[in-house]
Structure formats: C-alpha cells, structure tokens
Scaffold this active site. Sequence first.
Site, mmCIF file in Angstrom:
data_model
loop_
_atom_site.group_PDB
_atom_site.id
_atom_site.type_symbol
_atom_site.label_atom_id
_atom_site.label_comp_id
_atom_site.label_asym_id
_atom_site.label_seq_id
_atom_site.Cartn_x
_atom_site.Cartn_y
_atom_site.Cartn_z
ATOM 1 N N SER A 242 3.524 -27.638 8.900
ATOM 2 C CA SER A 242 2.156 -26.305 8.857
ATOM 3 C C SER A 242 1.389 -26.517 9.610
ATOM 4 C CB SER A 242 2.559 -25.441 7.557
ATOM 5 O OG SER A 242 2.208 -26.068 7.068
ATOM 6 N N HIS A 272 10.746 -28.415 5.443
ATOM 7 C CA HIS A 272 9.045 -27.808 4.988
ATOM 8 C C HIS A 272 9.700 -27.139 3.359
ATOM 9 C CE1 HIS A 272 4.835 -27.722 4.880
ATOM 10 N NE2 HIS A 272 5.241 -27.235 5.925
ATOM 11 N N HIS A 319 9.703 -37.015 0.167
ATOM 12 C CA HIS A 319 8.479 -36.712 0.680
ATOM 13 C C HIS A 319 8.011 -37.574 0.962
ATOM 14 C CE1 HIS A 319 4.704 -35.204 0.859
ATOM 15 N NE2 HIS A 319 5.199 -33.416 0.642
ATOM 16 N N ARG A 328 1.158 -30.866 -7.290
ATOM 17 C CA ARG A 328 2.313 -29.480 -7.741
ATOM 18 C C ARG A 328 3.434 -29.188 -8.776
ATOM 19 N NH1 ARG A 328 2.219 -28.702 -1.731
ATOM 20 N NH2 ARG A 328 3.863 -30.807 -1.812
ATOM 21 N N ASP A 374 8.214 -28.075 -4.852
ATOM 22 C CA ASP A 374 9.529 -27.087 -4.244
ATOM 23 C C ASP A 374 10.561 -26.939 -5.307
ATOM 24 O OD1 ASP A 374 8.483 -25.336 -1.587
ATOM 25 O OD2 ASP A 374 9.173 -27.627 -0.988
#
Length: 437
Positions: A242, A272, A319, A328, A374
């Site tokens: 992105s 993504h 990743h 995160r 995610d």
Amino acid sequence: MDHVKQKLIEVGRPKAELLKRLIREKGDAVIQNVTLEQVISGMKGMVALLTDTSKLDPAEGIRFRGYSIPELREKLPKLHEGGEPLPEGLFYLMLVGEIPSETDVDFISKEWSRRAQGIPQHAFDVINALPKSAHPMIQFNTAILAMSTQSHFRKAYMDGMDKKDYWDPMYEGVMDLISRLPVIAAYIYRRVYHDEKYISPDPNLDWAGNLAHMMGFESEEVKRLMRLYMVLHADHEGGNVSAHATHLVGTALSNPYYSFSAGMNGLAGPLHGMANQEVMHWLQRLIKDIGTETPTEEQIREYTLNTLEQGRVIPGYGHAVLRKTDPRFTEQLNFANKYIPDAPLIQLVRKIYEVVPGILEATGKVKNPYPNVDAISGSLLYSYGIKEFGIYTMLFGVSRALGVLTSLIWDRMYGLPLERPTSHTLDWFIEKTDFVE
Ligand code: HAX
C-alpha cells in the site's frame, strides 16, 4: 498559513536541500549489491526507497520516526489518563518528526473535523450507485477517486505551480482526504450493515472516536480500541504494497486521491490488508469444521496442516520483512489481555499462537512463522461488537492513510522524480548470470 504547515516548511526545506547536496556529493556511492534472487522474489531486502515516516526492523518491528510502539504509547498525547494515544499525534510525529504538544494534537483534531464537512455529495452518490453487495473496499476506493474532483494539487498544477511548491497543495489535499476517510468508511458501514441509518459526525470528538461514533458505537471502550487500531496500522515503512503503490503513483504527480487509491487497491489483496478478513474466515471455518469455539491444540494442529495441504496460506502468519512476532500483534494481545481476557475469540487466537508457528517452521520454507498484525485485529474488533468482517480492511485503509499520505507530502517536499526502474527479459537474466540451460 496554519502552524503545522509552517512547522513543516521549517523542517522540510533544509532537509530537501540536504538531500540535494547528498545526491550531488555522494550520488555515485554504491550502497548495496543486488542478487538475481532479490529481483525475482519481489525485491525483498533491496534498498529502493527513501521513506522517513517509519522504519521496520526485522527483529524489533516498526519504529515511527525512531519511536517504538511502547514509546509512542508513553509519549503521544492521550485524551484520558491511561488511554490510547491519539492518531492525530502520530500523524504530527510522522509529518514533522517531533512529538506533538496537546495543542498541536487538538489543532489537528479540530482541523480534520472542519475539513470533513467538505465532502462533495457525488462521493456519496457514487457509493449509492454501487450494489450493497460490492465489497466495502470497492465502495471505499470509488469514493476516494470521486473526491479527487476537489484536488488542490490538480488545480494548482493546471495553474502552473512552481515545482518547489508541490508539497503545499499536496499537504492541503492530504489533510482533506484524511479528515474525510472516517466519514466515508462509516457511511459505507451503515449503508451495508445498518439499513442506511446514518449518524452525523460529532465535531467535538477526536478523529478515531468520531469514526466509532459514526459507526454507531458510543462506548468509551470502542473509541479506545479504535484509537489503538488507527495508531497500529498507520505505517510500515515504504516498501509494503500500500505504501509503495501510493508512492509510485504519486511520482507521476498524480494527486493524493489517485495515489492513495492505488495504495488501497493493493491493501485489498489477501496477502496484504485483506488478510485481516481472511483470518476471520479461516477462524470461522475452523470453529464450524471442528464444531467448537474451544478446540484442543491437536485439533488446531490438524486443521492447520489440512489448510497447508490444500496449498493455501495460514492468514495472519508470516511477513516479508519481520522475522519475529509482530509487535503490533503483541500490542493488541496485551490490550485484549487487559480489557477482555476471557473473550472466546481472543482465547482461540492465543491457542493458535501456541500451535501455528511450530507447524510453519517445520515446513522449512516459511521465513517468518510468527503472527503479524492481522492475526488478531479482526478478533479484537469482533469481540467489541464490530462483527462485520467485510469492513476490517477498510478500517485498516483509514489508518494507513496517515503514514502513506504523510510520505506523499514528503515525496513532493524532497522533489523526488518519476519512479522508473528497469526490467529485463528471462533471456537477459540467463545471459547475465552465465547460466547454462
Ligand atoms: N502460510 C503458509 N505458507 C506461507 C505462509 C503462511 N502464513 N507465509 C509464507 N508462506 C510460504 C510462501 O507462500 C512461500 O511458499 P512457496 O515457496 O511455496 O511459494 C514460502 O512460504 C516462502 O515465503 P516467505 O518468503 O516466508 O514469505 P513472503 O515474503 O513471500 O510473503 C507473506 C509474505 C506475508 C505474503 C506470507 O507470509 C503470507 O502469505 N502470509 C499469509 C497472509 C498474510 O497474513 N498476509 C498479511 C501480512 C502482513 C500485512 O501486510 N498486513 O497487511
């Protein structure tokens, strides 16, 4: 001129000069050797971009202008003692490189609230022209493009603006666009899932709190979650799809709406940002197939192996850069452990975390077997009552605007040129490497 913009000039102009000097004096310095494998494997590890807003370390995770996530939580202004930092503060930090004061954050909050009122009616009309069944990312991106009719950059360019001023209308467009994304996202959410019963923005709320409010969530708990979510997803250095897509399209001097829309098209891919929705589908199927919300580790193991045998990936794991558990993920898990430790989905996420890394590691090919952002974000939203998976990537997109659009302003401040790498045919690579067929 507002004081944030003034500050940006003070910081930006000398840095742009510094970059020019750097290129002049060190332009021919060799900074890296590139291998054939790097080119073919998606340019992993290849240094190819200048991005100041954040930097990702494979072991430690993301730092925003040098600050780790725990440092941000300590230093950025909050609305309440012990609450989550305001995304407005992270935006300021990424934009000017300094921790903002409460006055700075308050200014940005009010400025975004004011600018959000200027959404053209046709942005809502194009959303309404789409079937409700169209994925929220389609509706979101269509509205983003529709809003580009108001682009300051386009207008200033047509009026013959000087190159060195490109950053200025970019800043104006970025401020408009960021201010409006929560309104657009909440509109799509209420349209698709709540019978078009829309809720007006509350000008007294902060940017993320307002998003929760417009979606129909009034509790301070959901607003706190939304602030966390908006901070954690804001930026991940320059090479992710992105960010890179936004930057690339911006180098053609496309306006911020066109550029951000490109980034959002990339975010909508399942490898993504759409991975957050994929995770929820995977968990849902796991619960259905096994027949319980509390499967044993052995049952999770079997289900995971079965997914891999079908030639599919385990969403939320792995990743391209990170080689450890994504901080995160850890921040969200800590948040869940603190506020909703017994939520069934959170318990499941914890159990999966015990099992999946070992299985992925054992494949011998997955470079990072650990969870990414995610793997838990959807379960957290779901546990707070935001149960419609379809909007999760759109929420990611609202947050991602903070980082990638800040970088877009800096791209124009630096005067970065058109991005145009070189490609070659397979025959060229064969010849270049003296490969014998
Ligand atoms: N499950 C199964 N296999 C995986 C895997 C996973 N979670 N992660 C990587 N692999 C596989 C790859 O598909 C690849 O297989 P082949 O050699 O057969 O093609 C191999 O392991 C090597 O891949 P890698 O080098 O470790 O990973 P990449 O850098 O190529 O890709 C991805 C990184 C994030 C795309 C990858 O780990 C993946 O597909 N993960 C699942 C989807 C996901 O969670 N995406 C979100 C990532 C974070 C993000 O951007 N959020 O927005």
